[in-house]
Design a protein around this motif. Structure first.
Motif, PDB file in Angstrom:
ATOM      1  N   TYR A   1       6.597 -20.597  38.814  1.00  0.00           N
ATOM      2  CA  TYR A   1       5.478 -21.182  38.066  1.00  0.00           C
ATOM      3  C   TYR A   1       4.293 -21.525  38.969  1.00  0.00           C
ATOM      4  O   TYR A   1       3.160 -21.560  38.512  1.00  0.00           O
ATOM      5  CB  TYR A   1       5.928 -22.463  37.335  1.00  0.00           C
TER       6      TYR A   1
ATOM      7  N   PRO B   1       0.364 -16.860  37.117  1.00  0.00           N
ATOM      8  CA  PRO B   1       0.223 -16.400  35.726  1.00  0.00           C
ATOM      9  C   PRO B   1       1.458 -16.758  34.885  1.00  0.00           C
ATOM     10  O   PRO B   1       1.342 -17.128  33.729  1.00  0.00           O
ATOM     11  CB  PRO B   1       0.065 -14.886  35.864  1.00  0.00           C
ATOM     12  N   LYS B   2       2.645 -16.690  35.502  1.00  0.00           N
ATOM     13  CA  LYS B   2       3.878 -17.047  34.786  1.00  0.00           C
ATOM     14  C   LYS B   2       3.863 -18.540  34.409  1.00  0.00           C
ATOM     15  O   LYS B   2       4.279 -18.927  33.317  1.00  0.00           O
ATOM     16  CB  LYS B   2       5.093 -16.744  35.694  1.00  0.00           C
TER      17      LYS B   2
ATOM     18  N   ILE C   1       1.148 -20.384  33.979  1.00  0.00           N
ATOM     19  CA  ILE C   1       0.120 -20.597  32.944  1.00  0.00           C
ATOM     20  C   ILE C   1       0.707 -20.278  31.569  1.00  0.00           C
ATOM     21  O   ILE C   1       0.547 -21.028  30.616  1.00  0.00           O
ATOM     22  CB  ILE C   1      -1.133 -19.729  33.226  1.00  0.00           C
ATOM     23  N   LYS C   2       1.451 -19.145  31.498  1.00  0.00           N
ATOM     24  CA  LYS C   2       2.056 -18.711  30.226  1.00  0.00           C
ATOM     25  C   LYS C   2       3.077 -19.760  29.745  1.00  0.00           C
ATOM     26  O   LYS C   2       3.070 -20.150  28.569  1.00  0.00           O
ATOM     27  CB  LYS C   2       2.733 -17.351  30.420  1.00  0.00           C
ATOM     28  N   ALA C   3       3.893 -20.226  30.679  1.00  0.00           N
ATOM     29  CA  ALA C   3       4.915 -21.224  30.313  1.00  0.00           C
ATOM     30  C   ALA C   3       4.252 -22.504  29.816  1.00  0.00           C
ATOM     31  O   ALA C   3       4.715 -23.114  28.845  1.00  0.00           O
ATOM     32  CB  ALA C   3       5.800 -21.520  31.530  1.00  0.00           C
TER      33      ALA C   3
ATOM     34  N   GLU D   1       1.243 -22.798  28.452  1.00  0.00           N
ATOM     35  CA  GLU D   1       0.625 -22.551  27.133  1.00  0.00           C
ATOM     36  C   GLU D   1       1.674 -22.581  26.020  1.00  0.00           C
ATOM     37  O   GLU D   1       1.453 -23.146  24.952  1.00  0.00           O
ATOM     38  CB  GLU D   1      -0.116 -21.210  27.144  1.00  0.00           C
ATOM     39  N   GLU D   2       2.835 -21.969  26.316  1.00  0.00           N
ATOM     40  CA  GLU D   2       3.913 -21.957  25.315  1.00  0.00           C
ATOM     41  C   GLU D   2       4.440 -23.372  25.069  1.00  0.00           C
ATOM     42  O   GLU D   2       4.747 -23.742  23.938  1.00  0.00           O
ATOM     43  CB  GLU D   2       5.060 -21.045  25.791  1.00  0.00           C
TER      44      GLU D   2
END
Lengths: 95, 191
Positions: free
Chosen positions: A55, A75-76, A78-80, A82-83
């Motif tokens: 992360y 980026p991983k 950021i995605k986590a 956001e989810e």
């Protein structure tokens, strides 16, 4: 307790670290220490957990002979994040 | 940590905390403000009160020195900063763009007349100040930009020596005042 949310981010200090980093390009250990109010040991442990999950990226360098540890959200991460935020919003407003 | 509301509040508080920290301590505005204020007043004094044939030399001497000092300060600051905002990455490019535009105007100024070049410089500084103020969400810089645009309009209609005083006025209110405000803010943040 909120089920079905990413357990890695479902921790006050780890969530604080990621929330601080989301708006920054990078931040060093002393900044995170100051802003979260955590102890050095605990912060270090939680940073390592986030790093191991991919992360955040952690880089170390020396400035004027003093070590400087810099963290940045990947980026991983950021995605986590956001989810996770989307998941929380569903609990607050299920519609 | 039990409820979704509390989680969301924590996220909001941390994001706000990170964004409220000014990474800009006003150093660059103070450096350029003092250098250009001094240069414009020295130029004005040399022009009005002496027979010195090259009063513009003051700019040629002081500005490159400020450029060197600025670049050293920039490198040192980026090494020492404990956090970097996305705007910190944009700012050097914005001001480098302004500097390149200014240099073109100054080098090719002889093709125009100096009475036109100085108001155009004020307009370029206004663009830099306006964008910087928006990027770091610091309104005094944006007010300074508006002042620069107003001074630029005036500057088109006045003599060259008066333009120098308008530049001094611009430096005082558009660079030095916001610069000292940013410095005070940075000290409060550090306390």
């Amino acid at each position: 307790m909120l089920p079905n949310l990413n357990p890695l981010l479902h921790n006050q200090l780890r969530l604080s670290i990621v929330s601080l980093l989301i708006g920054l390009e990078k931040a060093d250990f002393s900044f995170l220490l100051k802003e979260t109010g955590a102890s050095k040991g605990n912060l270090s442990v939680q940073i390592n957990k986030l790093k191991d999950a991919g992360y955040i990226s952690v880089s170390k360098r020396f400035v004027n002979n003093y070590p400087k540890t810099e963290c940045a959200l990947s980026p991983k991460g950021i995605k986590a994040f956001e989810e996770y935020v989307a998941g929380i919003k569903k609990y607050i407003d299920p519609s | 940590m039990t409820t979704a509301e509390e989680q969301l509040q924590l996220i909001e508080r941390m994001i706000k905390q990170s964004q409220q920290k000014f990474s800009d301590n006003g150093k660059f505005y103070l450096l350029w403000g003092w250098v250009a204020l001094s240069a414009s007043l020295i130029h004005y004094a040399l022009l009005g009160f002496t027979d010195f044939s090259m009063p513009y030399l003051v700019w040629i001497i002081l500005m490159p020195l400020a450029g060197i000092a600025s670049s050293i300060m920039g490198k040192r600051q980026s090494k020492q900063a404990d956090h970097t905002l996305y705007s910190d990455k944009v700012m050097p490019y914005l001001w480098a763009g302004c500097t390149i535009s200014m240099l073109i105007l100054i080098v090719l100024g002889y093709k125009l007349t100096w009475n036109i070049v100085y108001p155009l410089l004020l307009i370029i500084w206004a663009i830099g100040l306006f964008s910087s103020g928006a990027l770091i969400r610091f309104k005094p810089l944006m007010y300074g930009a508006v002042l620069n645009w107003i001074l630029a309009i005036f500057a088109f209609f006045v003599a060259f020596d008066v333009q120098l005083l308008l530049i001094a006025c611009s430096m005082l209110f558009s660079y030095l005042v916001p610069g000292y405000m940013l410095q005070a803010q940075a000290r409060r943040d550090a306390a």
